[in-house]
Scaffold this motif. Structure first.
Motif, PDB file in Angstrom:
ATOM      1  N   GLY A  34       0.814  -1.210   0.000  1.00  0.00           N
ATOM      2  CA  GLY A  34       0.000   0.000   0.000  1.00  0.00           C
ATOM      3  C   GLY A  34       0.846   1.259   0.000  1.00  0.00           C
ATOM      4  N   HIS A  35       1.900   1.267   0.799  1.00  0.00           N
ATOM      5  CA  HIS A  35       2.813   2.417   0.825  1.00  0.00           C
ATOM      6  C   HIS A  35       3.492   2.613  -0.532  1.00  0.00           C
ATOM      7  N   ALA A  36       3.725   1.522  -1.254  1.00  0.00           N
ATOM      8  CA  ALA A  36       4.392   1.594  -2.561  1.00  0.00           C
ATOM      9  C   ALA A  36       3.442   2.063  -3.662  1.00  0.00           C
ATOM     10  N   GLY A  37       2.130   2.104  -3.367  1.00  0.00           N
ATOM     11  CA  GLY A  37       1.167   2.569  -4.356  1.00  0.00           C
ATOM     12  C   GLY A  37       0.286   1.504  -4.970  1.00  0.00           C
ATOM     13  N   VAL A  38       0.430   0.257  -4.535  1.00  0.00           N
ATOM     14  CA  VAL A  38      -0.428  -0.810  -5.043  1.00  0.00           C
ATOM     15  C   VAL A  38      -1.870  -0.489  -4.634  1.00  0.00           C
ATOM     16  N   GLU A  39      -2.782  -0.579  -5.592  1.00  0.00           N
ATOM     17  CA  GLU A  39      -4.176  -0.207  -5.350  1.00  0.00           C
ATOM     18  C   GLU A  39      -5.074  -1.384  -4.992  1.00  0.00           C
ATOM     19  N   VAL A  40      -4.710  -2.573  -5.443  1.00  0.00           N
ATOM     20  CA  VAL A  40      -5.529  -3.763  -5.222  1.00  0.00           C
ATOM     21  C   VAL A  40      -4.627  -4.908  -4.790  1.00  0.00           C
ATOM     22  N   VAL A  41      -5.016  -5.594  -3.714  1.00  0.00           N
ATOM     23  CA  VAL A  41      -4.297  -6.790  -3.272  1.00  0.00           C
ATOM     24  C   VAL A  41      -5.312  -7.924  -3.195  1.00  0.00           C
ATOM     25  N   HIS A  42      -5.040  -9.011  -3.918  1.00  0.00           N
ATOM     26  CA  HIS A  42      -5.884 -10.202  -3.905  1.00  0.00           C
ATOM     27  C   HIS A  42      -5.231 -11.205  -2.967  1.00  0.00           C
TER      28      HIS A  42
END
Length: 172
Positions: A34-42
């Motif tokens: 999330g801190h790196a900018g990932v918007e979706v985690v499955h």
């Protein structure tokens, strides 16, 4: 994370997520994404809704709580899958912190496949399934689940499924 960054550079307008195994201790790793900018985690549990040695709801709550404590919960969307076999599992997944719940092997059951006993009896594996019939079975299953989800939400006094996320106090 390196692959995600390369994909982000290649397709800057696309929503590009990360897929990882759901485990009780994965909260810090999801926060790092999330801190790196990932918007979706499955987050994927196994076929019987276990995340390592703990049940899917316990592990998912742990991830959700970690993201809330880190101030990241609204910066990324969590999709969960694994062992989703009934409509109430969708509501439970959302109450435990998922934004969306993905279905997988239950689709085979909708098509009349034997999941554990006699895998050779699956019409999909034998190539004997008609596309229109299969599509209608999925439509019927999802429509039934939608109706059941609306009943659950009504009992909880909620009008929108997205508001279920993390609402453990309203769970029945």
């Amino acid at each position: 994370l390196k692959v995600w960054k390369r994909a982000r550079e290649r397709w800057p307008e696309a929503v590009i997520g990360a897929v990882m195994e759901l485990r009780e201790d994965v909260g810090p790793r999801v926060a790092e994404l999330g801190h790196a900018g990932v918007e979706v985690v499955h987050l994927c549990a196994d076929d019987v809704a276990l995340a390592g040695d703990v049940p899917l709801p316990t592990a998912l709550r742990s991830v959700h709580d970690h993201l809330v404590d880190s101030g990241l919960r609204d910066k990324l969307s969590i999709v969960v899958s694994g062992g989703i076999a009934a409509a109430e599992h969708v509501a439970k997944g959302q109450v435990c912190g998922a934004d969306a719940v993905a279905v997988d092997w239950i689709l085979l059951a909708a098509w009349g496949c034997s999941l554990w006993a006699d895998r050779g009896a699956c019409p999909v594996e034998r190539g004997e399934i008609e596309a229109d019939w299969a599509a209608q079975r999925i439509v019927n299953l999802m429509a039934a689940w939608r109706d059941q989800l609306l009943e659950v939400m009504g009992a909880m006094g909620m009008r929108e499924a997205r508001r279920l996320r993390g609402e453990r106090g309203r769970a029945i």
